[in-house]
Design a protein around this motif. Structure first.
Motif, PDB file in Angstrom:
ATOM      1  N   GLU A  24       0.758  -0.991  -0.015  1.00  0.00           N
ATOM      2  CA  GLU A  24      -0.091   0.136  -0.035  1.00  0.00           C
ATOM      3  C   GLU A  24       0.880   1.279   0.027  1.00  0.00           C
ATOM      4  OE1 GLU A  24      -3.007   0.205  -0.654  1.00  0.00           O
ATOM      5  OE2 GLU A  24      -3.347  -1.746  -0.782  1.00  0.00           O
ATOM      6  N   ASN A  27       1.954   1.706  -3.709  1.00  0.00           N
ATOM      7  CA  ASN A  27       0.812   2.200  -4.410  1.00  0.00           C
ATOM      8  C   ASN A  27       0.653   3.612  -4.088  1.00  0.00           C
ATOM      9  OD1 ASN A  27       0.565  -0.352  -5.503  1.00  0.00           O
ATOM     10  ND2 ASN A  27      -1.277  -1.042  -4.089  1.00  0.00           N
ATOM     11  N   THR A  31       1.266   6.773  -6.983  1.00  0.00           N
ATOM     12  CA  THR A  31       0.322   7.850  -7.242  1.00  0.00           C
ATOM     13  C   THR A  31       1.083   9.064  -7.326  1.00  0.00           C
ATOM     14  OG1 THR A  31      -1.549   6.825  -6.487  1.00  0.00           O
ATOM     15  CG2 THR A  31      -1.782   9.115  -6.526  1.00  0.00           C
ATOM     16  N   ASN A  34       3.333   8.996 -10.285  1.00  0.00           N
ATOM     17  CA  ASN A  34       2.413   9.467 -11.445  1.00  0.00           C
ATOM     18  C   ASN A  34       1.973  11.066 -11.698  1.00  0.00           C
ATOM     19  OD1 ASN A  34       2.481   6.943 -12.211  1.00  0.00           O
ATOM     20  ND2 ASN A  34       0.727   6.425 -11.453  1.00  0.00           N
ATOM     21  N   LYS A  49      -6.013  12.555 -12.926  1.00  0.00           N
ATOM     22  CA  LYS A  49      -6.182  11.281 -12.726  1.00  0.00           C
ATOM     23  C   LYS A  49      -5.421  10.743 -11.490  1.00  0.00           C
ATOM     24  CE  LYS A  49      -6.780   9.281 -17.267  1.00  0.00           C
ATOM     25  NZ  LYS A  49      -6.272   8.548 -18.468  1.00  0.00           N
ATOM     26  N   THR A  50      -4.672  11.523 -10.952  1.00  0.00           N
ATOM     27  CA  THR A  50      -3.913  11.241  -9.578  1.00  0.00           C
ATOM     28  C   THR A  50      -4.739  11.978  -8.381  1.00  0.00           C
ATOM     29  OG1 THR A  50      -2.233  13.019 -10.085  1.00  0.00           O
ATOM     30  CG2 THR A  50      -1.795  11.035 -10.917  1.00  0.00           C
ATOM     31  N   LYS A 133      -7.621   6.563  -0.255  1.00  0.00           N
ATOM     32  CA  LYS A 133      -7.901   5.348  -1.139  1.00  0.00           C
ATOM     33  C   LYS A 133      -9.484   5.304  -1.594  1.00  0.00           C
ATOM     34  CE  LYS A 133      -6.489   0.566  -1.895  1.00  0.00           C
ATOM     35  NZ  LYS A 133      -5.781  -0.503  -1.384  1.00  0.00           N
ATOM     36  N   LYS A 135     -12.235   3.822  -3.774  1.00  0.00           N
ATOM     37  CA  LYS A 135     -12.606   2.946  -4.721  1.00  0.00           C
ATOM     38  C   LYS A 135     -11.548   1.779  -5.075  1.00  0.00           C
ATOM     39  CE  LYS A 135     -16.914   5.408  -6.123  1.00  0.00           C
ATOM     40  NZ  LYS A 135     -17.550   5.968  -7.189  1.00  0.00           N
ATOM     41  N   GLY A 136     -10.542   1.870  -3.956  1.00  0.00           N
ATOM     42  CA  GLY A 136      -9.390   1.030  -4.513  1.00  0.00           C
ATOM     43  C   GLY A 136      -8.106   1.644  -5.237  1.00  0.00           C
ATOM     44  N   VAL A 137      -8.452   2.999  -5.524  1.00  0.00           N
ATOM     45  CA  VAL A 137      -7.219   3.717  -5.981  1.00  0.00           C
ATOM     46  C   VAL A 137      -6.739   4.977  -5.087  1.00  0.00           C
ATOM     47  CG1 VAL A 137      -6.591   5.023  -8.084  1.00  0.00           C
ATOM     48  CG2 VAL A 137      -8.318   3.146  -8.316  1.00  0.00           C
ATOM     49  N   TRP A 138      -5.600   4.911  -5.057  1.00  0.00           N
ATOM     50  CA  TRP A 138      -5.053   6.059  -4.259  1.00  0.00           C
ATOM     51  C   TRP A 138      -5.088   7.380  -5.117  1.00  0.00           C
ATOM     52  CZ3 TRP A 138      -4.244   5.659   0.775  1.00  0.00           C
ATOM     53  CH2 TRP A 138      -4.000   4.467   1.123  1.00  0.00           C
ATOM     54  N   LYS A 139      -5.661   8.437  -4.455  1.00  0.00           N
ATOM     55  CA  LYS A 139      -5.992   9.775  -4.887  1.00  0.00           C
ATOM     56  C   LYS A 139      -5.349  10.913  -3.933  1.00  0.00           C
ATOM     57  CE  LYS A 139      -8.571   8.778  -8.523  1.00  0.00           C
ATOM     58  NZ  LYS A 139      -8.473   9.056 -10.055  1.00  0.00           N
TER      59      LYS A 139
END
Length: 153
Positions: A24, A27, A31, A34, A49-50, A133, A135-139
């Motif tokens: 984690e 991940n 982000t 990215n 997107k990030t 996190k 919906k499963g995506v780090w922002k």
């Protein structure tokens, strides 16, 4: 023998928990990587997107009188300024280190940096990122940085 088996069970559980945290952290770090890759390409779509749709950006620095202040930036204006940099102008924010901490769906990253403009060190400081996190995506939900021209490495 019973205690020996329990010890191996405990060690195995600890290794799995440690690996999950490390994954984690990696991940969340990705982000941020990215974000900066898109930043350097001046790609506003990839930057978006990030980050969360309600990302907050602030900076700590000195005003014209030399007084330390906190300034809040409008994210849309930030994107416009990045995209608007002429192609002949070269800029790079070099991240010098990463320290990432995760607790469930929240992460924090501390990244000292140097900002280079046309081959000259412009300023340095540290970025502090808060991530969620979603919906499963780090922002990235919050960015604050410091900026100074002295005491840069």
């Amino acid at each position: 023998m019973k205690h020996f088996c329990l010890l191996f069970l405990f060690i195995g559980m600890h290794i799995n928990v440690t690996y999950a945290q490390t994954s984690e952290e990696a991940n969340a770090k990705q982000t941020i990587i990215n974000f900066f890759e898109a930043f350097h390409r001046q790609d506003s779509i990839a930057i978006k997107k990030t980050v969360s749709s309600e990302v907050i950006m602030q900076t700590i620095g000195k005003d014209k009188q030399g007084v330390e202040v906190v300034k809040t930036a409008n994210f849309s204006n930030f994107l416009k300024s990045i995209v608007g940099i002429p192609s002949e102008e070269k800029f790079e924010e070099k991240l010098l280190d990463f320290s990432v901490q995760v607790d469930g769906s929240m992460a924090h990253a501390w990244t000292p940096y140097e900002f280079w403009y046309n081959g000259t060190l412009s300023h340095c400081g540290v970025n502090s990122f808060q991530l969620f996190k979603e919906k499963g995506v780090w922002k990235i939900i919050y960015i604050i940085d410091t900026r100074r021209k002295d005491n840069c490495q």
